[in-house]
Design an enzyme around this catalytic site. Structure first.
Site, short mmCIF file in Angstrom:
data_model
loop_
_atom_site.label_atom_id
_atom_site.label_comp_id
_atom_site.label_asym_id
_atom_site.label_seq_id
_atom_site.Cartn_x
_atom_site.Cartn_y
_atom_site.Cartn_z
N ALA A 195 0.73 -1.18 -0.16
CA ALA A 195 -0.21 0.00 0.08
C ALA A 195 0.87 1.24 -0.06
O ALA A 195 0.26 2.18 -0.24
CB ALA A 195 -0.86 0.09 1.15
N THR A 196 2.17 1.27 0.15
CA THR A 196 3.14 2.35 0.06
C THR A 196 4.34 2.03 -1.09
O THR A 196 4.61 3.17 -1.37
CB THR A 196 3.71 2.51 1.43
N THR A 207 2.64 -2.84 7.85
CA THR A 207 1.77 -1.85 8.05
C THR A 207 0.71 -2.37 8.80
O THR A 207 0.04 -1.88 9.72
CB THR A 207 1.45 -1.13 6.82
N GLU A 252 4.51 4.12 11.81
CA GLU A 252 4.79 4.99 10.75
C GLU A 252 4.45 6.23 10.48
O GLU A 252 4.89 7.16 10.02
CB GLU A 252 4.35 3.81 9.44
N ASP A 299 -1.40 -10.63 -1.22
CA ASP A 299 0.03 -10.59 -0.56
C ASP A 299 0.11 -11.56 0.75
O ASP A 299 1.25 -12.34 0.82
CB ASP A 299 0.78 -9.16 -0.30
N GLY A 346 6.47 -0.69 -3.71
CA GLY A 346 6.27 -1.91 -4.67
C GLY A 346 7.75 -2.29 -5.20
O GLY A 346 8.46 -1.53 -4.96
N ARG A 347 7.74 -3.62 -5.45
CA ARG A 347 9.17 -4.09 -6.05
C ARG A 347 9.06 -5.21 -6.97
O ARG A 347 7.85 -5.58 -7.12
CB ARG A 347 9.83 -4.83 -4.55
N GLY A 404 8.48 -7.54 6.94
CA GLY A 404 9.45 -6.53 7.53
C GLY A 404 9.40 -6.31 9.20
O GLY A 404 10.46 -5.96 9.53
#
Length: 492
Positions: free
Chosen positions: A14-15, A264, A309, A242, A17-18, A411
């Protein structure tokens, strides 16, 4: 990376991408990040949108980079966050950018729908999905209610990973794990429920063919082949949600585990053979989402590091310059269990100031008000660990097996302080890692589709062989027991 064949994974959050390439050699995997890019939330006209074409551009950019390096791509897989979708018109074009799940239009839509269309209990008995105002069913209802022109003219509705796969291949599907987040799917039939669709004025034909993780969607279109320099590479429907891909990568030895996908959002759950839909699961608002190989992810969404965050964005520059370990280390030096919040209170969903929201909650519950970044950080970490304990105890109640270990993935598996707090609070051994679980699950499902691994347990064994997990054993049981009892009185 020594292998000459690679799997290309697109992992969109949501913040950010890779794009990542991965290969499997001699029972171990290798990963390499190709590109990283922002996923910007666009505010315009009182609404929040995702830029679907920008995401498509970044996927093309990653594929071009791989082609220019002369790497042979075996297949491509895309996973994203859940619930959001695009509309396609009768001319085959996208009807405006997709709304984002944090759009304020959904704030009252859930209550309106459940009061005036179909009862809450009936929706849960069909879907077994946790009630959250941004679930697809309530987004669609809100759009119908506002007479949204894209909704009215949609010929197809595609969830985000399916939409991007459609942009690459021209083929539209409805992948099972991402569809399961919508609160429109019956986990018993594993199909979208036509009665719920009808309540929105929609038909099943508006959605693509239901496919399971591992199915081939199609190959790159001639246009995408020209843009990237690649050939007719297959695009595989991985676990498009995801969290579905992440849970597939939990390096568990057997079924007797719980998982915490920490980022998140925090998602804590167990893996089951069948959905758990009961009066008790309804009361506690648990969700049943699709997993791979016919499994169900029985879990609960918890507002995770979103709290931290957002506060970090508001703190002065000298605080933001501190590394996460530095700032969190300072939090360990302040008084423990001084102030608590309920991380899932509605006031923390998307406040204009997260710091003010936390302080207001503490003020309203007659607690000391955290002022410094260290105090606020400690309040968040203490509260998250205690919320994890509450949800973990409920999972123990539902599980048909003893839960011997909690795997923390994503993460948040690097957050040593919160990981230890979680072990202390839940009273269970915590194994942290891998960080790259979503990309790993994506790539492993592509490898399974290719026939390189036979099932989920071989996937997990390969992952376990390739990484080092960090173990946290519980300590300070009496202190955490007392804190939990205090926390429960405050969050009522």
């Amino acid at each position: 990376m020594g292998n000459n064949k690679y799997f290309f994974a697109v992992d969109l959050g949501a913040t950010s991408g890779r794009s990542i390439i991965g290969s499997i050699n001699e029972g171990k995997f290798e990963l390499e990040e190709v590109t990283r890019f922002p996923n910007n939330l666009i505010e315009q006209g009182g609404h929040y949108y995702w830029d679907i074409h920008a995401l498509y551009f970044e996927i093309i950019r990653g594929l071009k980079e791989v082609a220019q390096r002369g790497l042979e791509i075996t297949s491509i897989g895309i996973d994203t966050w859940g619930v959001d979708f695009i509309f396609i018109g009768d001319d085959g074009a996208i009807l405006r950018n997709p709304r984002a799940y944090r759009d304020p239009i959904t704030f009252d839509a859930m209550d309106d729908y459940l009061e005036n269309v179909i009862s809450k209990k009936e929706v849960y008995n069909v879907t077994g999905i946790q009630f959250m105002n941004f679930n697809s069913i309530f987004q669609l209802y809100a759009m119908k209610r506002e007479n949204n022109s894209a909704f009215k003219n949609a010929q197809k509705i595609l969830f985000i990973p399916d939409a991007l796969s459609w942009m690459l291949t021209g083929n539209d599907v409805c992948e099972y794990t991402i569809a399961s987040t919508s609160q429109l799917l019956d986990p018993r039939t594993k199909q979208l429920d036509e009665h719920l669709l009808d309540s929105l004025g929609l038909t099943r034909s508006k959605f693509g063919k239901m496919v399971n993780p591992g199915a081939e969607i199609g190959v790159l279109t001639d246009e995408v082949q020209r843009l990237t320099g690649l050939g007719a590479v297959p695009v595989i429907a991985v676990a498009g949600h995801d969290t579905g891909s992440a849970v597939a990568a939990v390096p568990a030895k057997n079924e007797q585990f719980a998982y915490l996908s920490s980022g998140t959002w925090s998602l804590m759950g167990i893996e089951t053979k069948d959905a758990i839909i009961s009066d008790r699961s309804y009361e506690l608002n648990f969700t049943n989402e699709g997993g791979i190989e016919g499994t169900t992810r029985f879990l609960k969404n918890i507002c995770g590091m979103w709290l931290y965050e957002r506060c970090r964005q508001e703190w002065p520059e000298e605080v933001r310059r501190l590394s996460h370990p530095e700032l969190q280390g300072q939090a360990m030096d302040v008084e423990a269990f001084r102030s608590f919040i309920n991380p899932d209170d509605a006031m923390f969903a998307n406040p204009s100031s997260m710091i003010e929201a936390i302080q207001t909650y503490c003020r309203q519950t007659n607690q000391p008000i955290p002022e410094t970044p260290a105090e606020i950080c400690r309040c968040i970490f203490d509260s998250l660990a205690l919320r994890y304990r509450q949800v973990f105890s409920w999972l123990q109640e539902f599980a048909s097996f003893p839960i011997n270990v909690l795997h923390i993935i994503g993460g948040g598996s690097l957050n040593t302080y919160l990981n230890q707090f979680t072990a202390n609070s839940c009273g269970v051994t915590v194994l942290a890692g891998p960080q790259e679980c979503t990309a790993l699950g994506n790539i492993m499902l592509q490898a399974k589709a290719k026939g390189l691994v036979k099932d989920i347990w071989e996937m997990r064994q390969i992952i376990a062989n390739s990484i080092s997990l960090v173990k946290y054993e519980p300590t300070d049981k009496t202190l955490w027991d007392k804190a939990f009892e205090k926390w429960k009185t405050i969050i009522k």
